[in-house]
Scaffold this motif. Structure first.
Motif: not given
Length: 52
Positions: A32-51
């Motif tokens: 999805p838009a505006g998230v950080v993903v990582g891992g194997v398999p990738a999963r959502v780690l957190r939302e990206v904060k925007t200013s």
């Protein structure tokens, strides 16, 4: 969108606007838009904060 070194994005996967894929991640599902993903398999780690 930012994709880290060594990340693998499987064919047919969509990466949303402003998403970040961590280095070495294996992305097998749509991101999805505006998230950080990582891992194997990738999963959502957190939302990206925007200013605004």
């Amino acid at each position: 969108m930012w994709i880290g070194a060594g990340a693998v994005v499987c064919p047919g996967v969509s990466i949303g606007v402003g998403a970040i894929v961590a280095a070495g991640a294996v992305v097998a599902r749509d991101v999805p838009a505006g998230v950080v993903v990582g891992g194997v398999p990738a999963r959502v780690l957190r939302e990206v904060k925007t200013s605004d």
